[in-house]
Design a protein around this motif. Structure first.
Motif, mmCIF file in Angstrom:
data_model
loop_
_atom_site.group_PDB
_atom_site.id
_atom_site.type_symbol
_atom_site.label_atom_id
_atom_site.label_comp_id
_atom_site.label_asym_id
_atom_site.label_seq_id
_atom_site.Cartn_x
_atom_site.Cartn_y
_atom_site.Cartn_z
ATOM 1 N N TYR A 80 0.822 -1.208 0.000
ATOM 2 C CA TYR A 80 0.000 0.000 0.000
ATOM 3 C C TYR A 80 0.861 1.265 0.000
ATOM 4 O O TYR A 80 0.500 2.267 -0.607
ATOM 5 C CB TYR A 80 -0.975 0.018 1.180
ATOM 6 N N ARG A 81 2.027 1.236 0.668
ATOM 7 C CA ARG A 81 2.907 2.413 0.663
ATOM 8 C C ARG A 81 3.376 2.747 -0.749
ATOM 9 O O ARG A 81 3.512 3.910 -1.112
ATOM 10 C CB ARG A 81 4.126 2.197 1.566
ATOM 11 N N ALA A 126 2.586 6.157 -2.552
ATOM 12 C CA ALA A 126 3.644 6.983 -3.124
ATOM 13 C C ALA A 126 3.323 7.352 -4.574
ATOM 14 O O ALA A 126 3.534 8.491 -4.997
ATOM 15 C CB ALA A 126 4.991 6.260 -3.041
ATOM 16 N N LEU A 127 2.769 6.404 -5.328
ATOM 17 C CA LEU A 127 2.412 6.710 -6.714
ATOM 18 C C LEU A 127 1.199 7.630 -6.805
ATOM 19 O O LEU A 127 1.117 8.451 -7.714
ATOM 20 C CB LEU A 127 2.191 5.427 -7.502
ATOM 21 N N HIS A 128 0.282 7.514 -5.845
ATOM 22 C CA HIS A 128 -0.845 8.455 -5.811
ATOM 23 C C HIS A 128 -0.338 9.879 -5.572
ATOM 24 O O HIS A 128 -0.792 10.819 -6.214
ATOM 25 C CB HIS A 128 -1.859 8.087 -4.718
ATOM 26 N N LEU A 135 5.794 12.737 -11.398
ATOM 27 C CA LEU A 135 6.700 11.913 -12.198
ATOM 28 C C LEU A 135 6.295 11.936 -13.668
ATOM 29 O O LEU A 135 7.143 12.044 -14.556
ATOM 30 C CB LEU A 135 6.718 10.471 -11.674
ATOM 31 N N LYS A 136 4.989 11.865 -13.934
ATOM 32 C CA LYS A 136 4.489 11.933 -15.306
ATOM 33 C C LYS A 136 4.903 13.244 -15.956
ATOM 34 O O LYS A 136 5.415 13.258 -17.081
ATOM 35 C CB LYS A 136 2.969 11.800 -15.317
#
Length: 152
Positions: free
Chosen positions: A93-94, A98-100, A106-107
């Motif tokens: 979940y971390r 982190a991607l949320h 990053l995109k």
């Protein structure tokens, strides 16, 4: 095994592999070294996310004293992804969290640096390492994916 024996599912094979690895006191890294493959790829393959060659599957089954049914499963193409229970694991979940939080940034940075395209998750490497830090050791995860530009 007969032609009428069902093929062992990837998840059932993974459960047997995890149990055998623990009971034999082997690390994922030790198994990867024995196979001559990267630790992250090896672990993912043994947990059902990548197919192995017949040689790799047979070798790991000999190492772990597992039968031909497990080797057969290891050679199959996977249905990649994670189920709901896996996604609820705090470590996994971390990564999702982190991607949320950082995914949109990053995109934008990838587009700014490379142009219109994406990072491949197929032509891809990932590595995990430890970096000592006075405030507590750091987990370093490196994603290394080929840039794929959008083309018309």
């Amino acid at each position: 095994m007969t032609d009428q024996t069902p093929i062992l599912s990837k998840s059932a094979a993974a459960e047997l592999i995890v149990a055998a690895r623990i009971r034999k006191g082997l690390s994922w890294a030790a198994i990867a070294e024995e196979l001559g493959t990267a630790p992250v790829w090896t672990t993912a393959a043994l947990l059902g996310q990548h197919p192995m060659t017949a040689e790799q599957a047979d070798r790991v089954c000999r190492l772990l004293d597992l039968d031909a049914a497990v080797a057969e499963s290891l050679r199959l193409q996977p249905s990649r992804g994670a189920d709901e229970a896996t996604m609820a694991d705090p470590t996994i979940y971390r990564f999702v969290e982190a991607l949320h939080v950082y995914g949109p940034a990053l995109k934008e940075l990838i587009h700014e640096e490379f142009g219109d395209g994406i990072m491949s998750a197929i032509n891809f490497r990932v590595d995990v390492s430890r970096r000592p830090d006075p405030d507590g050791d750091r987990v370093v995860v490196t994603f290394d994916g080929k840039f794929l530009d959008y083309r018309w």
